[in-house]
Design an enzyme around this catalytic site. Structure first.
Site, mmCIF file in Angstrom:
data_model
loop_
_atom_site.group_PDB
_atom_site.id
_atom_site.type_symbol
_atom_site.label_atom_id
_atom_site.label_comp_id
_atom_site.label_asym_id
_atom_site.label_seq_id
_atom_site.Cartn_x
_atom_site.Cartn_y
_atom_site.Cartn_z
ATOM 1 N N ASP A 19 -59.484 23.008 12.192
ATOM 2 C CA ASP A 19 -58.901 22.624 13.479
ATOM 3 C C ASP A 19 -59.939 22.646 14.601
ATOM 4 O O ASP A 19 -60.885 23.429 14.566
ATOM 5 C CB ASP A 19 -57.747 23.592 13.811
ATOM 6 C CG ASP A 19 -56.844 23.056 14.907
ATOM 7 O OD1 ASP A 19 -56.868 21.835 15.169
ATOM 8 O OD2 ASP A 19 -56.103 23.863 15.508
ATOM 9 N N ASN A 67 -49.041 15.184 11.520
ATOM 10 C CA ASN A 67 -50.122 14.493 12.234
ATOM 11 C C ASN A 67 -49.838 12.996 12.458
ATOM 12 O O ASN A 67 -50.512 12.344 13.261
ATOM 13 C CB ASN A 67 -51.473 14.679 11.529
ATOM 14 C CG ASN A 67 -52.058 16.076 11.694
ATOM 15 O OD1 ASN A 67 -52.761 16.575 10.823
ATOM 16 N ND2 ASN A 67 -51.789 16.730 12.829
#
Ligand code: IPE
Ligand code: IPE
Ligand code: MG
Length: 238
Positions: A19, A67
């Site tokens: 991330d 996502n």
């Protein structure tokens, strides 16, 4: 400086929530796409080194079932990047000796990407280096629901007996046959799982690190491993 690590007792399976690509790009006043590209490069660099150092298994979270909510442009860029990098892994498959697999619902990916993934698995099937597992269109809840659905279908044809055991259920997960992660690392300082390996993470050691994914280097990994080795895992026992 590399922290002290017992190389004979490395965690068998490490998983990473990669991330912070967007924040990395922002830091350099670049587009998010540039952060994703730098992130893909960071992964290649790390896997090559981990394979050389004798790690056995790495699972990385590359694209979650959530996502897809991002802007079309970013999703399209990520898919293009996957094509490109999977092709590179295919080209280098023999030299790298890394074995590769994918978890997640690949049925939602475009057909040409699915063909490439199948190709990647086939071409690396006989490699005996580290296993690199890429979580793509992966969500822990989605994986569990898909497993339950497969079980319901199997039950209709009498393929398994009840009551269902944990081991029976595991055989229907995308990770069937894979050991649970021992250590889960999340970069960028966030302290959540974001739907990653919900079932498999039951007794994983969690290591959040305040480094953005494109900046993550092998020394950070050894920092996590050293911390892991200093912990006592009890699995509910005493
Ligand atoms: C991780 O980086 C990559 C993916 C989720 C595909 P992000 O894109 O989430 O980066 P941040 O969290 O916005 O910095
Ligand atoms: C998790 O990161 C997914 C991947 C790294 C692929 P996100 O950036 O999507 O997670 P949230 O939104 O911060 O929870
Ligand atoms: Mg993020």
């Amino acid at each position: 400086m590399k922290p002290h690590v017992d190389m004979k007792n490395l965690p068998g399976h490490i998983a990473i929530i990669m991330d912070g690509n967007g924040r990395w790009a922002k830091k350099f006043m670049m587009k998010r796409a540039a952060g994703h590209r730098a992130g893909a490069t960071a992964l290649r660099r790390l896997t090559e080194r981990m394979n050389r150092d004798g790690f056995k298994m790495l699972t990385v979270y590359a694209f979650s079932t959530e996502n897809w909510k991002r802007e079309d442009e970013e999703v399209a860029y990520l898919m293009g990047l996957l094509h490109e990098y999977i092709q590179q892994y295919i080209n280098d498959a023999k030299k790298n000796n890394v074995k590769m697999t994918v978890i997640g619902d690949v049925s939602r990916l475009e057909p040409s990407l699915r063909v490439k993934i199948a190709n990647l698995k086939e071409i690396t099937a006989n490699n005996d280096g580290m296993l690199l597992c890429i979580a793509l269109n992966y969500g822990g809840r989605d994986e569990i629901v898909r497993a339950a659905d497969k079980i319901a279908r199997a039950a209709m044809t009498g393929e398994h007996s009840s009551p269902l055991q944990e081991a029976d259920f595991e055989a229907y997960l995308d990770t069937a046959g894979m050991p649970d992660p021992d250590l889960i690392i999340r970069t960028s300082g966030e302290m959540r799982l974001s739907n990653f390996l919900l079932w498999q993470a039951a007794y994983a050691e969690f290591f959040p690190i305040d480094v953005l994914w494109p900046d993550f280097k092998i020394d950070h990994l050894y920092e996590a491993v050293a911390q892991y080795q200093s912990r006592e895992r009890r699995f509910g026992g005493r």
